[in-house]
Enzyme design. Sequence first.
Site, PDB file in Angstrom:
ATOM      1  N   MET A  74       0.802  -1.226   0.000  1.00 25.91           N
ATOM      2  CA  MET A  74       0.000   0.000   0.000  1.00 25.91           C
ATOM      3  C   MET A  74       0.835   1.277   0.000  1.00 25.91           C
ATOM      4  O   MET A  74       0.296   2.368   0.141  1.00 25.91           O
ATOM      5  CB  MET A  74      -0.949   0.018   1.205  1.00 25.91           C
ATOM      6  CG  MET A  74      -1.909  -1.147   1.238  1.00 25.91           C
ATOM      7  SD  MET A  74      -2.883  -1.247  -0.286  1.00 25.91           S
ATOM      8  CE  MET A  74      -3.713  -2.794  -0.005  1.00 25.91           C
ATOM      9  N   CYS A  75       2.147   1.149  -0.157  1.00 28.22           N
ATOM     10  CA  CYS A  75       3.001   2.335  -0.214  1.00 28.22           C
ATOM     11  C   CYS A  75       2.998   2.928  -1.617  1.00 28.22           C
ATOM     12  O   CYS A  75       3.071   2.205  -2.603  1.00 28.22           O
ATOM     13  CB  CYS A  75       4.433   1.983   0.192  1.00 28.22           C
ATOM     14  SG  CYS A  75       4.620   1.736   1.957  1.00 28.22           S
ATOM     15  N   HIS A  76       2.926   4.249  -1.671  1.00 26.19           N
ATOM     16  CA  HIS A  76       2.959   4.956  -2.949  1.00 26.19           C
ATOM     17  C   HIS A  76       4.392   5.014  -3.476  1.00 26.19           C
ATOM     18  O   HIS A  76       5.324   5.184  -2.693  1.00 26.19           O
ATOM     19  CB  HIS A  76       2.463   6.399  -2.770  1.00 26.19           C
ATOM     20  CG  HIS A  76       1.028   6.496  -2.377  1.00 26.19           C
ATOM     21  ND1 HIS A  76       0.610   6.360  -1.071  1.00 26.19           N
ATOM     22  CD2 HIS A  76      -0.086   6.722  -3.110  1.00 26.19           C
ATOM     23  CE1 HIS A  76      -0.708   6.495  -1.027  1.00 26.19           C
ATOM     24  NE2 HIS A  76      -1.157   6.716  -2.248  1.00 26.19           N
ATOM     25  N   MET A 112       7.860   4.827   5.944  1.00 27.04           N
ATOM     26  CA  MET A 112       8.063   3.446   5.500  1.00 27.04           C
ATOM     27  C   MET A 112       9.351   3.314   4.696  1.00 27.04           C
ATOM     28  O   MET A 112      10.037   2.286   4.778  1.00 27.04           O
ATOM     29  CB  MET A 112       6.867   2.950   4.693  1.00 27.04           C
ATOM     30  CG  MET A 112       5.587   2.812   5.507  1.00 27.04           C
ATOM     31  SD  MET A 112       5.775   1.810   7.009  1.00 27.04           S
ATOM     32  CE  MET A 112       6.277   0.245   6.325  1.00 27.04           C
ATOM     33  N   GLU A 113       9.703   4.345   3.952  1.00 29.81           N
ATOM     34  CA  GLU A 113      10.938   4.311   3.178  1.00 29.81           C
ATOM     35  C   GLU A 113      12.147   4.266   4.106  1.00 29.81           C
ATOM     36  O   GLU A 113      13.077   3.471   3.884  1.00 29.81           O
ATOM     37  CB  GLU A 113      11.004   5.517   2.235  1.00 29.81           C
ATOM     38  CG  GLU A 113      10.087   5.410   1.033  1.00 29.81           C
ATOM     39  CD  GLU A 113       8.594   5.493   1.345  1.00 29.81           C
ATOM     40  OE1 GLU A 113       7.810   5.063   0.493  1.00 29.81           O
ATOM     41  OE2 GLU A 113       8.207   5.976   2.430  1.00 29.81           O
ATOM     42  N   ASP A 127      23.515 -10.931   5.802  1.00 31.40           N
ATOM     43  CA  ASP A 127      23.865 -11.780   4.664  1.00 31.40           C
ATOM     44  C   ASP A 127      25.375 -11.863   4.470  1.00 31.40           C
ATOM     45  O   ASP A 127      25.921 -12.942   4.227  1.00 31.40           O
ATOM     46  CB  ASP A 127      23.205 -11.250   3.387  1.00 31.40           C
ATOM     47  CG  ASP A 127      23.642 -12.030   2.155  1.00 31.40           C
ATOM     48  OD1 ASP A 127      23.443 -13.262   2.136  1.00 31.40           O
ATOM     49  OD2 ASP A 127      24.194 -11.409   1.236  1.00 31.40           O
TER      50      ASP A 127
END
Length: 157
Positions: A74-76, A112-113, A127
């Site tokens: 749902m992130c633009h 969110m970014e 990793d």
Amino acid sequence: MNLTHLDEQNKPKMVDVSDKDNTTRIATASGIIEVGQAAFDAVIANTAKKGPVLQTAVIAAIQGTKQTSTLIPMCHPLMLTSVKTDIEELPELPGFKLTVTAKLTGQTGVEMEALTGVSVGLLTIYDMLKAIDKGMVIRNVQLEHKSGGNSGDFNRA
């Protein structure tokens, strides 16, 4: 509670931000990875077999920040104007703290970014060091600061 990502029939939707004003929005997030002493020493000495761990983590954090809308449904998609990173050595853990600040002028926030950038950067460290230490712990991925937009500013105390 009115969830903005659900329509009248409770179906998922992307929020319509077209009526929002363009404002400068900034978000800073951070997180920590705890590693064993051998892994920490390999990073500091730049002897990890996969290459320069911290430099690669910075690039990954920037890429993660830019790719958020492809990972979080749902992130633009956003036109970021800046992504800044900082990695702090934490020899007392041992480990590292990664901080990401994302900025734009637009109609929706960049929290969110910043959080995705931190997550991807820390996962990259994991990793690159997993051959040395499988017991690493990623923790405290959190929003530190946000400014701009209708919901107001936030600063973690």
